[in-house]
Write a protein that holds these residues in place. Structure first.
Motif, PDB file in Angstrom:
ATOM      1  N   SER A 197      32.991 -37.420-109.884  1.00 28.27           N
ATOM      2  CA  SER A 197      34.384 -36.529-109.302  1.00 28.27           C
ATOM      3  C   SER A 197      35.574 -37.630-108.935  1.00 28.27           C
ATOM      4  O   SER A 197      37.134 -37.043-107.693  1.00 28.27           O
ATOM      5  N   VAL A 198      35.351 -39.471-109.275  1.00 26.91           N
ATOM      6  CA  VAL A 198      36.133 -40.226-109.079  1.00 26.91           C
ATOM      7  C   VAL A 198      37.807 -39.309-109.239  1.00 26.91           C
ATOM      8  O   VAL A 198      39.080 -40.142-108.225  1.00 26.91           O
ATOM      9  N   TYR A 199      37.958 -38.802-110.485  1.00 23.86           N
ATOM     10  CA  TYR A 199      39.875 -38.473-110.849  1.00 23.86           C
ATOM     11  C   TYR A 199      39.572 -36.829-110.348  1.00 23.86           C
ATOM     12  O   TYR A 199      40.270 -36.619-110.049  1.00 23.86           O
ATOM     13  N   ALA A 200      38.396 -36.534-109.418  1.00 27.47           N
ATOM     14  CA  ALA A 200      38.893 -34.880-108.677  1.00 27.47           C
ATOM     15  C   ALA A 200      39.707 -34.821-108.017  1.00 27.47           C
ATOM     16  O   ALA A 200      41.005 -33.945-107.928  1.00 27.47           O
TER      17      ALA A 200
ATOM     18  N   GLY B 242      44.396 -26.823-112.720  1.00 31.11           N
ATOM     19  CA  GLY B 242      42.698 -25.513-113.087  1.00 31.11           C
ATOM     20  C   GLY B 242      42.529 -25.665-111.992  1.00 31.11           C
ATOM     21  O   GLY B 242      42.428 -27.201-110.650  1.00 31.11           O
ATOM     22  N   ALA B 243      40.962 -24.938-111.998  1.00 33.13           N
ATOM     23  CA  ALA B 243      39.602 -24.821-110.422  1.00 33.13           C
ATOM     24  C   ALA B 243      38.654 -25.639-111.842  1.00 33.13           C
ATOM     25  O   ALA B 243      38.184 -25.696-112.606  1.00 33.13           O
ATOM     26  N   SER B 244      37.636 -26.423-110.996  1.00 28.19           N
ATOM     27  CA  SER B 244      37.229 -26.973-111.046  1.00 28.19           C
ATOM     28  C   SER B 244      35.488 -26.613-111.409  1.00 28.19           C
ATOM     29  O   SER B 244      35.238 -24.545-111.271  1.00 28.19           O
ATOM     30  N   ARG B 245      35.066 -26.539-112.532  1.00 25.08           N
ATOM     31  CA  ARG B 245      34.023 -25.444-113.061  1.00 25.08           C
ATOM     32  C   ARG B 245      32.621 -25.778-112.334  1.00 25.08           C
ATOM     33  O   ARG B 245      31.695 -24.527-112.714  1.00 25.08           O
ATOM     34  N   TRP B 246      32.928 -26.217-111.217  1.00 24.60           N
ATOM     35  CA  TRP B 246      31.234 -26.581-110.163  1.00 24.60           C
ATOM     36  C   TRP B 246      31.166 -26.166-109.415  1.00 24.60           C
ATOM     37  O   TRP B 246      31.896 -26.212-108.249  1.00 24.60           O
ATOM     38  N   SER B 247      30.263 -24.758-109.042  1.00 28.21           N
ATOM     39  CA  SER B 247      29.894 -24.390-107.246  1.00 28.21           C
ATOM     40  C   SER B 247      29.638 -25.302-106.714  1.00 28.21           C
ATOM     41  O   SER B 247      28.912 -26.397-107.098  1.00 28.21           O
ATOM     42  N   THR B 248      29.532 -25.498-105.624  1.00 27.98           N
ATOM     43  CA  THR B 248      29.114 -25.389-104.682  1.00 27.98           C
ATOM     44  C   THR B 248      27.036 -25.741-104.738  1.00 27.98           C
ATOM     45  O   THR B 248      26.935 -27.055-104.429  1.00 27.98           O
ATOM     46  N   PRO B 249      26.532 -24.748-104.809  1.00 28.00           N
ATOM     47  CA  PRO B 249      25.226 -24.475-105.415  1.00 28.00           C
ATOM     48  C   PRO B 249      25.295 -26.164-106.241  1.00 28.00           C
ATOM     49  O   PRO B 249      23.915 -26.300-106.872  1.00 28.00           O
TER      50      PRO B 249
END
Length: 334
Positions: free
Chosen positions: A160-163, A169-176
């Motif tokens: 996630s260095v570039y997050a 857009g939004a991340s495709r990864w949820s908190t879980p």
């Protein structure tokens, strides 16, 4: 036999300064060109470099844990993102031998670390892989990949260095999903401080995966060098968690978005094919007859040829100020 090598990383390609020094107009790195962050610079100026940091980094670990709302035991510190890549790949070779799965186009250090650890490299969703790398967004494309369906089964690193430099857009990864992977953070790019090294990862929640997280974190700690973070790196990461820094970063993203729009328009006008990206950088295919990267470098402009990413015939370029875009246009026109 040569006992000394003049270029120990001769097989690796990176953006940024080369043997000729920094380029006047550098599109080749993905650092935040709106930086450096003033709060981070001020913090660095207050550092006392005559003293060692706390070798256990207790205050820093607790600070990061509170900021990310995780237990301090899940915080893994690293000398840099690249150092973490090397360390977890080597540790994983002992704990879970097998191949390392990479995205089709990926940062070269993933494969370099696998080769150094004697591990095979595979691409994509290989069920035989025992360590997986996924970028969020990835380099060089600046695109997202969804979490694997069997995320809990295989140790996975979400880079996630570039997050923090996501512009759309939004991340495709949820908190879980994030709690089921190692999540790698490297604030120096987002702060515009690439010359300062220092990173950290958040280990998975033990209950979220089907393998022994504590065995991995214990092994990563055992393989950690003493004082992986110098005093300046500690100050950088501490500043990263401050609200003022995050407010500055939000403003910087707006600036970068405007610059990237200008860069995209100029390249489209000159006939470049532009690939989609959610980050502060993008990949392009030059039109026939365009100068190559080496020719641009002679004009003081650096772009990142993406052949080493497995994407020949393309360049990666980062958002840069208008003067840099004008210099690139002039160099492209010869």
């Amino acid at each position: 036999m040569d006992l000394l090598r003049s270029d120990p990383a001769a097989g690796r390609v990176h953006g940024g300064p080369d043997r000729h020094g920094p380029a006047a107009w550098d599109f080749s790195t993905c650092a935040n060109a709106a930086g450096p962050c003033p709060a981070a610079v001020a913090a660095l100026q207050r550092v006392d470099p005559t003293r060692y940091p706390d070798p256990g980094y207790h205050a820093l670990r607790e600070r990061l844990a509170a900021w990310h709302r995780v237990e301090p035991a899940r915080v893994v510190l690293a000398a840099s993102a690249s150092e973490f890549i090397q360390r977890i790949t080597a540790v994983g070779a002992r704990l879970s031998p097998g191949a390392v799965a990479l995205p089709a186009h990926a940062f070269g250090d993933y494969a370099a670390a696998a080769r150094a650890a004697g591990r095979a490299v595979t691409v994509g969703a290989d069920p035989a892989a025992t360590l997986r790398w996924i970028g969020e967004p990835s380099s060089p494309l600046g695109q997202d990949a969804p979490p694997p369906r069997d995320l809990s089964r295989v140790p996975t690193v979400l880079d996630s260095v570039y997050a923090p430099l996501r512009l759309g857009g939004a991340s495709r990864w949820s908190t879980p999903d994030r709690h089921a992977a190692f999540v790698l953070h490297g604030p120096n790019k987002a702060l515009g401080l690439c010359g300062l090294r220092g990173a950290y990862a958040l280990a998975p929640e033990p209950e979220a995966v089907d393998w022994d997280v504590s065995a991995w974190t214990d092994a990563l700690a055992a393989a950690e060098p003493s004082w992986p973070l110098g005093a300046h790196a500690v100050a950088m990461i501490e500043t990263w968690t401050e609200p003022a820094t995050q407010r500055w970063l939000a403003g910087a993203r707006l600036t970068l978005g405007g610059w990237l729009t200008e860069l995209r328009a100029m390249l489209e006008d000159l006939g470049f094919e532009i690939l989609p990206s959610a980050a502060n950088f993008l990949c392009v295919r030059p039109p026939p007859g365009a100068p190559d990267a080496a020719a641009l470098r002679r004009h003081g402009v650096a772009v990142r040829d993406t052949t080493s990413f497995g994407l020949p015939g393309h360049w990666r370029l980062s958002a840069q100020p208008s003067a840099a875009v004008a210099a690139l246009r002039a160099a492209l026109r010869g």
